[in-house]
Design a protein around this motif. Structure first.
Motif, PDB file in Angstrom:
ATOM      1  N   SER A  82       0.828  -1.205   0.000  1.00 22.22           N
ATOM      2  CA  SER A  82       0.000   0.000   0.000  1.00 22.22           C
ATOM      3  C   SER A  82       0.863   1.256   0.000  1.00 22.22           C
ATOM      4  O   SER A  82       0.589   2.214  -0.730  1.00 22.22           O
ATOM      5  CB  SER A  82      -0.931   0.010   1.224  1.00 22.22           C
ATOM      6  N   LEU A  83       1.898   1.264   0.824  1.00 25.03           N
ATOM      7  CA  LEU A  83       2.789   2.414   0.882  1.00 25.03           C
ATOM      8  C   LEU A  83       3.469   2.652  -0.459  1.00 25.03           C
ATOM      9  O   LEU A  83       3.631   3.808  -0.894  1.00 25.03           O
ATOM     10  CB  LEU A  83       3.841   2.211   1.978  1.00 25.03           C
ATOM     11  N   HIS A  84       3.837   1.572  -1.130  1.00 22.35           N
ATOM     12  CA  HIS A  84       4.449   1.704  -2.457  1.00 22.35           C
ATOM     13  C   HIS A  84       3.464   2.363  -3.418  1.00 22.35           C
ATOM     14  O   HIS A  84       3.839   3.280  -4.175  1.00 22.35           O
ATOM     15  CB  HIS A  84       4.881   0.345  -2.973  1.00 22.35           C
ATOM     16  N   ARG A  85       2.217   1.906  -3.403  1.00 18.59           N
ATOM     17  CA  ARG A  85       1.207   2.495  -4.293  1.00 18.59           C
ATOM     18  C   ARG A  85       0.935   3.949  -3.934  1.00 18.59           C
ATOM     19  O   ARG A  85       0.719   4.790  -4.818  1.00 18.59           O
ATOM     20  CB  ARG A  85      -0.081   1.673  -4.220  1.00 18.59           C
ATOM     21  N   LEU A  86       0.946   4.255  -2.643  1.00 19.70           N
ATOM     22  CA  LEU A  86       0.666   5.613  -2.184  1.00 19.70           C
ATOM     23  C   LEU A  86       1.871   6.551  -2.309  1.00 19.70           C
ATOM     24  O   LEU A  86       1.736   7.759  -2.106  1.00 19.70           O
ATOM     25  CB  LEU A  86       0.217   5.580  -0.718  1.00 19.70           C
ATOM     26  N   GLU A  89       6.288   6.765   2.749  1.00 19.11           N
ATOM     27  CA  GLU A  89       7.076   5.920   3.637  1.00 19.11           C
ATOM     28  C   GLU A  89       6.249   5.472   4.837  1.00 19.11           C
ATOM     29  O   GLU A  89       6.575   4.463   5.475  1.00 19.11           O
ATOM     30  CB  GLU A  89       8.316   6.684   4.120  1.00 19.11           C
ATOM     31  N   GLN A  90       5.183   6.225   5.131  1.00 18.87           N
ATOM     32  CA  GLN A  90       4.331   5.918   6.271  1.00 18.87           C
ATOM     33  C   GLN A  90       2.937   6.482   6.030  1.00 18.87           C
ATOM     34  O   GLN A  90       2.803   7.574   5.470  1.00 18.87           O
ATOM     35  CB  GLN A  90       4.905   6.533   7.556  1.00 18.87           C
ATOM     36  N   VAL A  91       1.914   5.728   6.423  1.00 20.51           N
ATOM     37  CA  VAL A  91       0.578   6.313   6.507  1.00 20.51           C
ATOM     38  C   VAL A  91       0.366   6.753   7.948  1.00 20.51           C
ATOM     39  O   VAL A  91       1.056   6.300   8.860  1.00 20.51           O
ATOM     40  CB  VAL A  91      -0.527   5.324   6.076  1.00 20.51           C
ATOM     41  N   ASP A  92      -0.578   7.641   8.142  1.00 18.64           N
ATOM     42  CA  ASP A  92      -0.829   8.154   9.494  1.00 18.64           C
ATOM     43  C   ASP A  92      -1.741   7.242  10.294  1.00 18.64           C
ATOM     44  O   ASP A  92      -1.675   7.217  11.524  1.00 18.64           O
ATOM     45  CB  ASP A  92      -1.433   9.555   9.394  1.00 18.64           C
ATOM     46  N   LEU A  93      -2.582   6.480   9.588  1.00 17.93           N
ATOM     47  CA  LEU A  93      -3.513   5.596  10.273  1.00 17.93           C
ATOM     48  C   LEU A  93      -3.796   4.384   9.392  1.00 17.93           C
ATOM     49  O   LEU A  93      -4.066   4.521   8.198  1.00 17.93           O
ATOM     50  CB  LEU A  93      -4.830   6.334  10.572  1.00 17.93           C
ATOM     51  N   THR A  94      -3.721   3.199   9.988  1.00 17.77           N
ATOM     52  CA  THR A  94      -4.084   1.959   9.298  1.00 17.77           C
ATOM     53  C   THR A  94      -5.195   1.278  10.080  1.00 17.77           C
ATOM     54  O   THR A  94      -5.080   1.076  11.287  1.00 17.77           O
ATOM     55  CB  THR A  94      -2.875   1.006   9.187  1.00 17.77           C
ATOM     56  N   LEU A  95      -6.263   0.933   9.371  1.00 17.96           N
ATOM     57  CA  LEU A  95      -7.421   0.304   9.993  1.00 17.96           C
ATOM     58  C   LEU A  95      -7.605  -1.124   9.518  1.00 17.96           C
ATOM     59  O   LEU A  95      -7.286  -1.458   8.379  1.00 17.96           O
ATOM     60  CB  LEU A  95      -8.703   1.084   9.642  1.00 17.96           C
ATOM     61  N   ILE A  96      -8.144  -1.961  10.383  1.00 19.78           N
ATOM     62  CA  ILE A  96      -8.712  -3.242   9.963  1.00 19.78           C
ATOM     63  C   ILE A  96     -10.031  -2.892   9.279  1.00 19.78           C
ATOM     64  O   ILE A  96     -10.944  -2.366   9.919  1.00 19.78           O
ATOM     65  CB  ILE A  96      -8.968  -4.162  11.171  1.00 19.78           C
ATOM     66  N   HIS A  97     -10.145  -3.155   7.983  1.00 26.07           N
ATOM     67  CA  HIS A  97     -11.304  -2.659   7.236  1.00 26.07           C
ATOM     68  C   HIS A  97     -12.605  -3.324   7.686  1.00 26.07           C
ATOM     69  O   HIS A  97     -13.614  -2.656   7.915  1.00 26.07           O
ATOM     70  CB  HIS A  97     -11.090  -2.897   5.735  1.00 26.07           C
ATOM     71  N   TRP A  98     -12.589  -4.646   7.782  1.00 25.87           N
ATOM     72  CA  TRP A  98     -13.712  -5.414   8.314  1.00 25.87           C
ATOM     73  C   TRP A  98     -13.138  -6.496   9.216  1.00 25.87           C
ATOM     74  O   TRP A  98     -12.045  -6.989   8.956  1.00 25.87           O
ATOM     75  CB  TRP A  98     -14.513  -6.090   7.191  1.00 25.87           C
ATOM     76  N   PRO A  99     -13.853  -6.874  10.253  1.00 24.47           N
ATOM     77  CA  PRO A  99     -13.365  -7.991  11.066  1.00 24.47           C
ATOM     78  C   PRO A  99     -13.241  -9.248  10.214  1.00 24.47           C
ATOM     79  O   PRO A  99     -13.987  -9.430   9.245  1.00 24.47           O
ATOM     80  CB  PRO A  99     -14.444  -8.139  12.147  1.00 24.47           C
ATOM     81  N   SER A 100     -12.320 -10.116  10.562  1.00 26.79           N
ATOM     82  CA  SER A 100     -12.102 -11.342   9.800  1.00 26.79           C
ATOM     83  C   SER A 100     -13.395 -12.160   9.744  1.00 26.79           C
ATOM     84  O   SER A 100     -13.965 -12.489  10.785  1.00 26.79           O
ATOM     85  CB  SER A 100     -10.998 -12.176  10.459  1.00 26.79           C
TER      86      SER A 100
END
Length: 265
Positions: A82-86, A89-100
């Motif tokens: 994701s960082l490569h696509r964006l 070097e860092q995003v400010d926030l990463t979320l679990i999009h949906w619970p497993s």
């Protein structure tokens, strides 16, 4: 940087449309951009950010890990992708999009991998999305600091049990689909308040969410709408306005994907 109360969302935006929307938003003064792996537009978001001229330190970028990348061996590599696509070097926030789905990947395993990503400097903060009361408790039991729970919240779905529990536990909430795909903008109550306030229906709904302490991330492909939405931060609704909107709750959920959604509260 703490999570900004107002941001621009990118759900369903593809290709040049995504680039143009984010580019226009940044030019208008937005400084929080919300994307996700499953949106398929991280590269376009990265292109818009790179060409914006806005210093990286002034931006807050959120992405979300998809359900097939929640395991301990997959999460960090997927975030690096994701960082490569964006182009970051860092995003400010990463979320679990949906619970497993079905709890296939233990939540503790996923949160442990997120903590690993945070320790490695890949993300500034971590959080969750679409989490129920029970899932919030399970996540908070790990002791990890969670920045937010991003959930569907709008006048037709006010998610009262989740909101009340998050407030009791001190967990911040981010509202997505705040305009319910535009459905609430046609509501007679919303339109009457907008006329009284000399505002747009979208500004009224966004102000309603902001006044409750939620962060909001509306999206638009039109510059005029992006600019208008931003001005919702200046609108102050009366107690009567708020009560009238509160009364519109009808459990009208827009995001409820089969096989993915948890057992809602």
């Amino acid at each position: 940087m703490s999570l900004p109360a107002f941001g621009v969302g990118t759900f369903r935006l593809q290709g040049q449309t995504a680039v143009d929307s984010v580019r226009q938003a940044l030019a208008l003064g937005y400084r929080h951009v919300d994307t996700a792996q499953i949106y398929g537009n991280e590269a376009e978001v990265g292109e818009a950010i790179a060409g914006s001229g806005v210093p990286r330190r002034a931006l807050f970028v959120t992405t979300k890990i998809w359900t097939d990348q929640l395991s301990g061996d997959r999460l960090v590599p997927s975030l690096k992708d994701s960082l490569h696509r964006l182009r970051l070097e860092q995003v400010d926030l990463t979320l679990i999009h949906w619970p497993s789905p079905g709890g296939a990947v233990p939540l503790a395993e996923t949160l442990g991998a997120l903590a690993e990503a945070q320790a490695a400097g890949l993300t500034g903060q971590i959080g969750v999305s679409n989490f129920t009361v029970a899932l919030m408790d399970e996540a908070l039991a790990t002791g990890l600091p969670l920045a937010t729970n991003q959930v569907e919240l709008h006048p037709y779905l006010q998610n009262r049990k989740v909101v009340a529990h998050a407030r009791r536990r001190g967990l911040h909430l981010t509202s997505y689909m705040t305009l319910a795909y535009g459905k609430v903008l046609q509501d007679a109550v919303i339109q009457a308040i907008a006329r009284r306030q000399a505002a747009t229906p979208a500004q009224v709904v966004l102000a309603w969410a902001l006044q409750q302490g939620y962060a909001v991330i509306p999206s638009s492909t039109r510059r005029a709408n992006l600019e208008s939405n931003l001005r919702a931060q200046e609108l102050r609704l009366s107690a009567q306005d708020m009560a009238q909107i509160d009364a519109l709750d009808r459990d009208d959920r827009q995001a409820n994907p089969p096989g993915l959604a948890p057992a809602w509260d």
